[in-house]
Scaffold this active site. Structure first.
Site, PDB file in Angstrom:
ATOM      1  N   CYS A 112     -31.039 -10.276  76.983  1.00  0.00           N
ATOM      2  CA  CYS A 112     -29.743 -11.200  76.875  1.00  0.00           C
ATOM      3  C   CYS A 112     -28.687 -10.437  77.705  1.00  0.00           C
ATOM      4  O   CYS A 112     -27.802 -11.079  77.793  1.00  0.00           O
ATOM      5  CB  CYS A 112     -29.451 -11.023  75.308  1.00  0.00           C
ATOM      6  SG  CYS A 112     -30.669 -11.792  74.468  1.00  0.00           S
ATOM      7  N   HIS A 252     -22.298 -13.048  75.187  1.00  0.00           N
ATOM      8  CA  HIS A 252     -23.587 -13.637  74.748  1.00  0.00           C
ATOM      9  C   HIS A 252     -23.545 -14.117  73.311  1.00  0.00           C
ATOM     10  O   HIS A 252     -23.017 -13.653  72.363  1.00  0.00           O
ATOM     11  CB  HIS A 252     -24.474 -12.329  74.669  1.00  0.00           C
ATOM     12  CG  HIS A 252     -25.994 -12.712  74.139  1.00  0.00           C
ATOM     13  ND1 HIS A 252     -26.571 -14.005  74.663  1.00  0.00           N
ATOM     14  CD2 HIS A 252     -26.926 -12.115  73.363  1.00  0.00           C
ATOM     15  CE1 HIS A 252     -27.850 -13.939  73.981  1.00  0.00           C
ATOM     16  NE2 HIS A 252     -27.781 -12.952  73.035  1.00  0.00           N
ATOM     17  N   ASN A 282     -29.389 -19.003  70.766  1.00  0.00           N
ATOM     18  CA  ASN A 282     -29.482 -17.836  71.510  1.00  0.00           C
ATOM     19  C   ASN A 282     -30.212 -18.149  72.648  1.00  0.00           C
ATOM     20  O   ASN A 282     -31.579 -18.343  72.272  1.00  0.00           O
ATOM     21  CB  ASN A 282     -29.885 -16.458  70.679  1.00  0.00           C
ATOM     22  CG  ASN A 282     -29.951 -15.524  71.561  1.00  0.00           C
ATOM     23  OD1 ASN A 282     -30.000 -15.522  72.701  1.00  0.00           O
ATOM     24  ND2 ASN A 282     -30.135 -14.200  70.932  1.00  0.00           N
TER      25      ASN A 282
HETATM   26  N1  ACO Z   1     -33.993 -18.958  56.456  1.00  0.00           N
HETATM   27  C1  ACO Z   1     -33.709 -18.723  55.256  1.00  0.00           C
HETATM   28  N2  ACO Z   1     -33.915 -17.405  54.842  1.00  0.00           N
HETATM   29  C2  ACO Z   1     -34.017 -16.695  55.648  1.00  0.00           C
HETATM   30  C3  ACO Z   1     -34.315 -16.787  57.057  1.00  0.00           C
HETATM   31  C4  ACO Z   1     -34.142 -18.424  57.305  1.00  0.00           C
HETATM   32  N3  ACO Z   1     -34.266 -18.654  58.559  1.00  0.00           N
HETATM   33  N4  ACO Z   1     -34.684 -15.807  57.654  1.00  0.00           N
HETATM   34  C5  ACO Z   1     -34.478 -14.650  56.763  1.00  0.00           C
HETATM   35  N5  ACO Z   1     -34.231 -15.326  55.594  1.00  0.00           N
HETATM   36  C6  ACO Z   1     -33.817 -14.448  54.256  1.00  0.00           C
HETATM   37  C7  ACO Z   1     -34.615 -13.127  54.286  1.00  0.00           C
HETATM   38  O1  ACO Z   1     -36.152 -13.119  54.069  1.00  0.00           O
HETATM   39  C8  ACO Z   1     -33.793 -12.360  53.208  1.00  0.00           C
HETATM   40  O2  ACO Z   1     -34.501 -12.668  52.196  1.00  0.00           O
HETATM   41  P1  ACO Z   1     -34.278 -11.759  50.816  1.00  0.00           P
HETATM   42  O3  ACO Z   1     -32.860 -11.271  50.710  1.00  0.00           O
HETATM   43  O4  ACO Z   1     -34.870 -12.554  49.620  1.00  0.00           O
HETATM   44  O5  ACO Z   1     -35.286 -10.422  51.400  1.00  0.00           O
HETATM   45  C9  ACO Z   1     -32.350 -13.067  53.410  1.00  0.00           C
HETATM   46  O6  ACO Z   1     -32.580 -14.262  54.049  1.00  0.00           O
HETATM   47  C10 ACO Z   1     -31.461 -12.024  54.141  1.00  0.00           C
HETATM   48  O7  ACO Z   1     -32.033 -11.651  55.435  1.00  0.00           O
HETATM   49  P2  ACO Z   1     -31.352 -10.692  56.354  1.00  0.00           P
HETATM   50  O8  ACO Z   1     -32.448 -10.421  57.534  1.00  0.00           O
HETATM   51  O9  ACO Z   1     -30.925  -9.455  55.893  1.00  0.00           O
HETATM   52  O10 ACO Z   1     -30.108 -11.504  56.930  1.00  0.00           O
HETATM   53  P3  ACO Z   1     -28.944 -11.207  57.523  1.00  0.00           P
HETATM   54  O11 ACO Z   1     -28.008 -11.551  57.005  1.00  0.00           O
HETATM   55  O12 ACO Z   1     -29.055 -10.258  58.251  1.00  0.00           O
HETATM   56  O13 ACO Z   1     -28.982 -12.200  58.936  1.00  0.00           O
HETATM   57  C11 ACO Z   1     -29.736 -12.254  61.416  1.00  0.00           C
HETATM   58  C12 ACO Z   1     -30.102 -12.060  59.767  1.00  0.00           C
HETATM   59  C13 ACO Z   1     -28.759 -13.753  61.383  1.00  0.00           C
HETATM   60  C14 ACO Z   1     -31.080 -12.391  62.168  1.00  0.00           C
HETATM   61  C15 ACO Z   1     -28.580 -11.329  61.485  1.00  0.00           C
HETATM   62  O14 ACO Z   1     -29.191 -10.196  61.047  1.00  0.00           O
HETATM   63  C16 ACO Z   1     -28.344 -11.200  63.094  1.00  0.00           C
HETATM   64  O15 ACO Z   1     -27.754 -11.964  63.731  1.00  0.00           O
HETATM   65  N6  ACO Z   1     -28.923 -10.108  63.869  1.00  0.00           N
HETATM   66  C17 ACO Z   1     -28.443 -10.257  65.158  1.00  0.00           C
HETATM   67  C18 ACO Z   1     -29.551 -10.683  66.044  1.00  0.00           C
HETATM   68  C19 ACO Z   1     -29.197 -10.794  67.561  1.00  0.00           C
HETATM   69  O16 ACO Z   1     -28.056 -10.653  67.878  1.00  0.00           O
HETATM   70  N7  ACO Z   1     -30.116 -10.680  68.373  1.00  0.00           N
HETATM   71  C20 ACO Z   1     -29.643 -10.758  69.777  1.00  0.00           C
HETATM   72  C21 ACO Z   1     -30.317  -9.996  70.717  1.00  0.00           C
HETATM   73  S1  ACO Z   1     -31.497 -11.075  71.094  1.00  0.00           S
HETATM   74  C22 ACO Z   1     -32.130 -10.672  72.753  1.00  0.00           C
HETATM   75  O17 ACO Z   1     -31.785  -9.749  73.250  1.00  0.00           O
HETATM   76  C23 ACO Z   1     -33.179 -11.662  73.204  1.00  0.00           C
END
Ligand code: ACO
Length: 325
Positions: A112, A252, A282
């Site tokens: 990214c 980004h 994204n």
């Molecule tokens: N739908 C429903 N529930 C979900 C989903 C989904 N799509 N995905 C995960 N969950 C659940 C998980 O299983 C978890 O359940 P649990 O509590 O029962 O275990 C709960 O939701 C919370 O999951 P987390 O992973 O802790 O969620 P978080 O609040 O951290 O959000 C996210 C996840 C959106 C991915 C966040 O961590 C994020 O944005 N991270 C950064 C990602 C990013 O910026 N990437 C950029 C780089 S990409 C590149 O370079 C190509």
């Protein structure tokens, strides 16, 4: 270093739109979870157009908009983490498609941050007297590298391509002022896609399956909210520009909450941080130029304004440009 100006912007996304509600029919997720956690409402998904096809559409638009001939290009760089193949490079495919026979073409892999890295490479090439016209494109078909059974990553990404034309500008009315690029290879395991195994297959037929996208979302979140503001501050310092002088922070588009947190850390009003993640998700290397083109086409960017472009992601990598548009 030469004074380099962004001459044109362009973008192209596949026609098919997949909404959060549609995703919730094929996996255990919901519009509520996706939109509150990320800001994403829909994404564009390519059905059969590979990365080079999306990038070629952008390249053709850039040439039409500028009136430049393909033969006048000296360099084409494509930033992508989802190339058509190991070789030829996606940039070489674009060069062939548009018949830019005088252009050198190669890809950059910095996920990214790819477009930001590519812009810096282009700027440095433009310091050479024999390089005058450069095309930089960020393009991705991430849908082909995602694991569509994995709701923790599949809901986050989309496909698209966007790019710019660059040339020297001795008037200094528009120029790329300063950059900050940083790589954190020791954190690379937090975001991986397409890993190949160095296991000798001899004498068997190859049965290769590239590993799909995997991400430790929490770690990447922490990385982004810490490293992106630090990178923006370093780049602005190098450019001798105060944050208050910046009119647009074009970041980004990975997660709207990450952008809110960065705005807060930089003590800058949120309305200076443009967003289009709701429509595209994204799109990795395409995300920054996609937003840049959208703002440019809407007439929201004015020549001479100070804008900041910043990306982060796989590598892990981070990068920022401060630009007098
Ligand atoms: N739908 C429903 N529930 C979900 C989903 C989904 N799509 N995905 C995960 N969950 C659940 C998980 O299983 C978890 O359940 P649990 O509590 O029962 O275990 C709960 O939701 C919370 O999951 P987390 O992973 O802790 O969620 P978080 O609040 O951290 O959000 C996210 C996840 C959106 C991915 C966040 O961590 C994020 O944005 N991270 C950064 C990602 C990013 O910026 N990437 C950029 C780089 S990409 C590149 O370079 C190509």
């Amino acid at each position: 270093m030469a004074n380099v100006k962004i001459i044109q912007t362009a973008s192209f996304v596949p026609q098919k739109v997949v909404t959060n509600d549609e995703l919730s029919k094929i996996m255990d997720t919901s519009d509520e979870w996706i939109s509150t956690r990320t800001g994403i409402k829909q994404r564009h998904i390519s059905l059969d157009e590979n990365t080079s096809v999306l990038c070629t559409r952008v390249a053709k638009q850039l040439l039409t908009q500028s009136g430049w001939s393909a033969e006048s290009l000296d360099l084409i760089i494509v930033a992508t983490m989802s190339p058509d193949s190991y070789t030829p490079a996606t940039a070489a495919l674009v060069q062939g498609n548009i018949q830019a026979q005088n252009a050198v073409a190669f890809d950059i892999s910095a996920a990214c941050s790819g477009f930001i890295y590519a812009l810096e490479v282009a700027k440095r090439f433009l310091s050479s007297p024999d390089i005058k016209r450069v095309m930089v494109i960020g393009g991705e078909v991430l849908s082909k590298v995602l694991d569509w059974q994995d709701r923790t990553t599949a809901v986050l990404f989309g496909d698209g391509a966007a790019g710019v034309l660059l040339a020297k500008d001795e008037t200094k009315q528009s120029q790329i002022l300063a950059a900050d690029l940083k790589t954190f290879g020791d954190q690379g395991k937090n975001l991986i896609a397409g890993t190949t195994q160095a296991i000798c297959q001899f004498p068997n037929t190859r049965d290769e399956k590239l590993e799909a996208f995997q991400m430790d979302g929490r770690e990447v979140y922490k990385f982004a909210t810490h490293e992106v503001p630090a990178s923006i501050e370093r780049a602005c310092q190098k450019a001798d520009i105060s944050l208050d002088e910046v009119t647009h922070f074009i970041l980004h588009q990975a997660n709207a909450r990450i952008i809110q947190s960065i705005a807060k850390r930089l003590k800058q009003p949120l309305d200076k941080f443009d967003l289009n993640i709701a429509d595209y998700g994204n799109t990795s290397a395409a995300s920054v130029p996609l937003l840049l083109d959208e703002l440019n086409k809407k007439g929201q960017l004015k020549r001479g304004q100070i804008i900041v472009l910043s990306g982060f992601g796989g590598g892990l990598t981070v990068g920022t440009h401060v630009i007098k548009f």
